[in-house]
Design a protein around this motif. Sequence first.
Motif, PDB file in Angstrom:
ATOM      1  N   CYS A 102      34.834  51.578  32.436  1.00 60.23           N
ATOM      2  CA  CYS A 102      36.131  51.510  33.117  1.00 60.23           C
ATOM      3  C   CYS A 102      37.050  50.544  32.368  1.00 60.23           C
ATOM      4  N   GLY A 103      38.347  50.754  32.522  1.00 62.52           N
ATOM      5  CA  GLY A 103      39.347  49.789  32.035  1.00 62.52           C
ATOM      6  C   GLY A 103      39.202  49.484  30.551  1.00 62.52           C
ATOM      7  N   THR A 104      39.232  48.194  30.266  1.00 62.23           N
ATOM      8  CA  THR A 104      39.140  47.747  28.877  1.00 62.23           C
ATOM      9  C   THR A 104      37.836  48.212  28.228  1.00 62.23           C
ATOM     10  N   SER A 105      36.765  48.222  29.004  1.00 62.60           N
ATOM     11  CA  SER A 105      35.473  48.654  28.445  1.00 62.60           C
ATOM     12  C   SER A 105      35.539  50.126  28.035  1.00 62.60           C
ATOM     13  N   SER A 132      30.129  47.424  30.000  1.00 65.23           N
ATOM     14  CA  SER A 132      30.745  46.641  31.074  1.00 65.23           C
ATOM     15  C   SER A 132      30.653  45.159  30.758  1.00 65.23           C
ATOM     16  N   GLN A 133      31.759  44.478  30.831  1.00 59.76           N
ATOM     17  CA  GLN A 133      31.744  43.028  30.644  1.00 59.76           C
ATOM     18  C   GLN A 133      30.914  42.375  31.732  1.00 59.76           C
ATOM     19  N   SER A 134      31.265  42.683  32.991  1.00 62.08           N
ATOM     20  CA  SER A 134      30.641  41.999  34.128  1.00 62.08           C
ATOM     21  C   SER A 134      29.235  42.492  34.410  1.00 62.08           C
ATOM     22  N   THR A 187      30.274  46.476  37.672  1.00 61.15           N
ATOM     23  CA  THR A 187      31.301  47.436  38.087  1.00 61.15           C
ATOM     24  C   THR A 187      30.653  48.594  38.854  1.00 61.15           C
ATOM     25  N   VAL A 232      41.209  37.153  34.025  1.00 59.98           N
ATOM     26  CA  VAL A 232      41.024  38.500  34.572  1.00 59.98           C
ATOM     27  C   VAL A 232      41.294  39.557  33.503  1.00 59.98           C
ATOM     28  N   ALA A 233      42.272  39.291  32.650  1.00 55.46           N
ATOM     29  CA  ALA A 233      42.546  40.239  31.568  1.00 55.46           C
ATOM     30  C   ALA A 233      41.493  40.040  30.473  1.00 55.46           C
ATOM     31  N   SER A 234      40.764  41.074  30.227  1.00 58.43           N
ATOM     32  CA  SER A 234      39.648  40.985  29.278  1.00 58.43           C
ATOM     33  C   SER A 234      40.170  40.900  27.838  1.00 58.43           C
ATOM     34  N   LEU A 276      47.624  48.058  28.405  1.00 57.73           N
ATOM     35  CA  LEU A 276      46.934  47.594  29.629  1.00 57.73           C
ATOM     36  C   LEU A 276      47.092  46.084  29.793  1.00 57.73           C
ATOM     37  N   LYS A 277      46.955  45.360  28.690  1.00 55.12           N
ATOM     38  CA  LYS A 277      47.084  43.896  28.774  1.00 55.12           C
ATOM     39  C   LYS A 277      48.465  43.520  29.302  1.00 55.12           C
ATOM     40  N   GLU A 321      48.846  44.379  33.052  1.00 58.23           N
ATOM     41  CA  GLU A 321      48.031  43.561  33.951  1.00 58.23           C
ATOM     42  C   GLU A 321      48.643  42.204  34.242  1.00 58.23           C
ATOM     43  N   VAL A 373      34.959  44.528  39.507  1.00 55.38           N
ATOM     44  CA  VAL A 373      35.328  45.493  40.541  1.00 55.38           C
ATOM     45  C   VAL A 373      34.048  46.092  41.133  1.00 55.38           C
TER      46      VAL A 373
HETATM   47  O1  M6R Z   1      33.344  44.377  33.952  1.00 46.45           O
HETATM   48  P1  M6R Z   1      33.800  45.689  33.371  1.00 46.45           P
HETATM   49  O2  M6R Z   1      33.924  45.656  31.907  1.00 46.45           O
HETATM   50  O3  M6R Z   1      32.926  46.832  33.833  1.00 46.45           O
HETATM   51  O4  M6R Z   1      35.222  45.910  34.005  1.00 46.45           O
HETATM   52  C1  M6R Z   1      35.947  47.082  33.775  1.00 46.45           C
HETATM   53  C2  M6R Z   1      37.399  46.905  34.131  1.00 46.45           C
HETATM   54  O5  M6R Z   1      37.525  46.593  35.502  1.00 46.45           O
HETATM   55  C3  M6R Z   1      38.062  45.813  33.306  1.00 46.45           C
HETATM   56  O6  M6R Z   1      37.927  46.042  31.941  1.00 46.45           O
HETATM   57  C4  M6R Z   1      39.558  45.705  33.667  1.00 46.45           C
HETATM   58  O7  M6R Z   1      40.238  46.830  33.225  1.00 46.45           O
HETATM   59  C5  M6R Z   1      40.126  44.424  33.066  1.00 46.45           C
HETATM   60  N1  M6R Z   1      40.976  43.793  34.023  1.00 46.45           N
HETATM   61  C6  M6R Z   1      40.868  44.637  31.802  1.00 46.45           C
HETATM   62  O8  M6R Z   1      41.544  43.532  31.349  1.00 46.45           O
END
Ligand code: M6R
Length: 615
Positions: free
Chosen positions: A307-310, A354-356, A359, A405-407, A491-492, A495, A612
């Motif tokens: 999702c998102g940045t990933s 996924s960073q976190s 998700t 929050v912004a990756s 996106l950056k 956001e 998320v």
């Molecule tokens: O933790 P994740 O990489 O799974 O999160 C995915 C997105 O929610 C995340 O990349 C989101 O788009 C960021 N806010 C981007 O800066």
Amino acid sequence: MCGIVGYIGHKKAYPILVKGLQRLEYRGYDSAGVALISDGGHLNVYKAKGKVADLEAYCEDKDTTGCAGIAHTRWATHGEPSSTNAHPHYSASGRLALIHNGIIENYLTLKEKLISFGIPFKSVTDTEVLVQLIEHVMLSNSLTLLEAVQVALHQVIGAYAIAILDREHPDGIVCARQSSPLVVGLGADGDFYLASDASPIAEYTDTVAYLNDGDIAVLQLGQELKVVNIDNEAQHPKVKQIDVTLGQLEKGGYPFFMLKEIFEQPACLRDCMRGRINVDADRITLSAVIDYRECLVSARRIVIVACGTSWHAGLIGKQLIESLCRIPVEVEYASEFRYRDPVIYPDDVVIAISQSGETADTLAAIELARQAGAFVFGVCNAIGASIPRQTQTGVYIHVGPEIGVASTKAFTGQVTVLSMLALCIAHERGTIRDDQYREMVRELTLIPAKMEEALLRNEQIERLAPIFTYARNCLYLGRGYNYPVALEGALKLKEISYIHAEGYPAAEMKHGPIALIDSEMPVFVIATRDHLYDKVISNIQEVRARGGRITAIVTEGDTQIQKFADHIIVLPDTFECFQPLIASIPLQLLAYHIAVCKGKDVDRPRNLAKSVTVE
Ligand code: M6R
């Protein structure tokens, strides 16, 4: 999403909880609250709309004594941000207080039942249903808190991480997890810490237990950690040592975490490559590729879910893997994939990024892929998170905690891991020549130094930023490897500055978005030197001809583009496939400085949450 902190021990709980909330504020920040069992035996709940600082101000004249407490920072799902909807929620009798991260899907049915028993509700949240249900079950059946939680959770459908305080038992906290992370810290002096991730715990202890789905833990002072499931069978979560320094959790002199994290990227990528690329810089070793060589090398197809940045990192991964390994790759939004009834073959490799690692949509996509028999590989930053535990194998990106929050650094870490993975698989499959492989590995090791050069553009970008604060829309254009960079740059900006921005493949622009271009429209073009360079120059001229204001990201030595662009930002040269690692930097800085100029809270943009954990 929401953040949970808990403490029970010999120290005063309130300062530990507040500091923990501050560390978790990046997860959600529309309201916050704390529950404490005071020295006098009262169960005090204090809540405030807004940030943790608002809660602190509210608590200034309150009784914050006590060595047991739970605290919460909220990202609203059910009910607007308000002190009433904020957690903790009291039970009807005031004996219990509960905090919750997740969503209770059948809360309305449960609520109707509880109302029919005469139980009153103060908030519109799904969380309050949980605490009322637990107390109702406990009092009407004379159960202990643990027993009541077990019975109640049998009736609950949804995702949760919960923690509960019981006024009648001030020396214990009961907590539980299902599809929402929860970590227990084991203090040297028998104290227990509890949090949604290890960051609030790290400064007190390095020994943690990551709870698994279905676990219910009892943190009882003077006793060992007890973990059972809803059927009271003993569970044994792994106890691990964590390696998070305090410096990684603090701003280190930067005004915002985002800027710190942008500047950390060269060091982060060195960490990411350390131990994986040898000292001669000509070989990559990824243990996941050694251990699962057959699955990876003989993959019929690779599906990336994220999702998102990933997801943007996944688009770069697709190009890397397809061109180096000659394996077809599809990149899917996890949220679409999970509900689309996709075709998944048992010899597919599914890469979840996924960073976190928490998700919800990505976790659901993993589950779907596992059920279909695919081999699931994780690319994650957060150590011990759900995704690394639910995938067969994977690679950590090792860029340290990302708080903004912004990756930013997680994105370049993901791209670096995908680059190493593609090179490893290509080498094993024989789809890359040995000299080409060595040359690429060497170039990858030079990226951190080139990023340092790119970061020297910071002052220039800071000076440019005010020009763009007026903009209501921006367009980001790129081709090939730079198309995902354009998406990520847009996106950056969206956001953190709340300026609408679109990322587009530069050539696709003439099929529609070109209609938007006028002298008010800033257009950012990633025009580094690659095999599409001449084509991108033509696209720039198309924008120019319609009065668009062009800022171009170019490679050093470029003499062409400055003739057509209003501004140029010069970057060091690298191989085309590694260009996103360098070209992302000015776009991150641009978004950052524009948002700062507009006076925005860069680290905590409105409506967003870092992790998320709801779909
Ligand atoms: O933790 P994740 O990489 O799974 O999160 C995915 C997105 O929610 C995340 O990349 C989101 O788009 C960021 N806010 C981007 O800066």
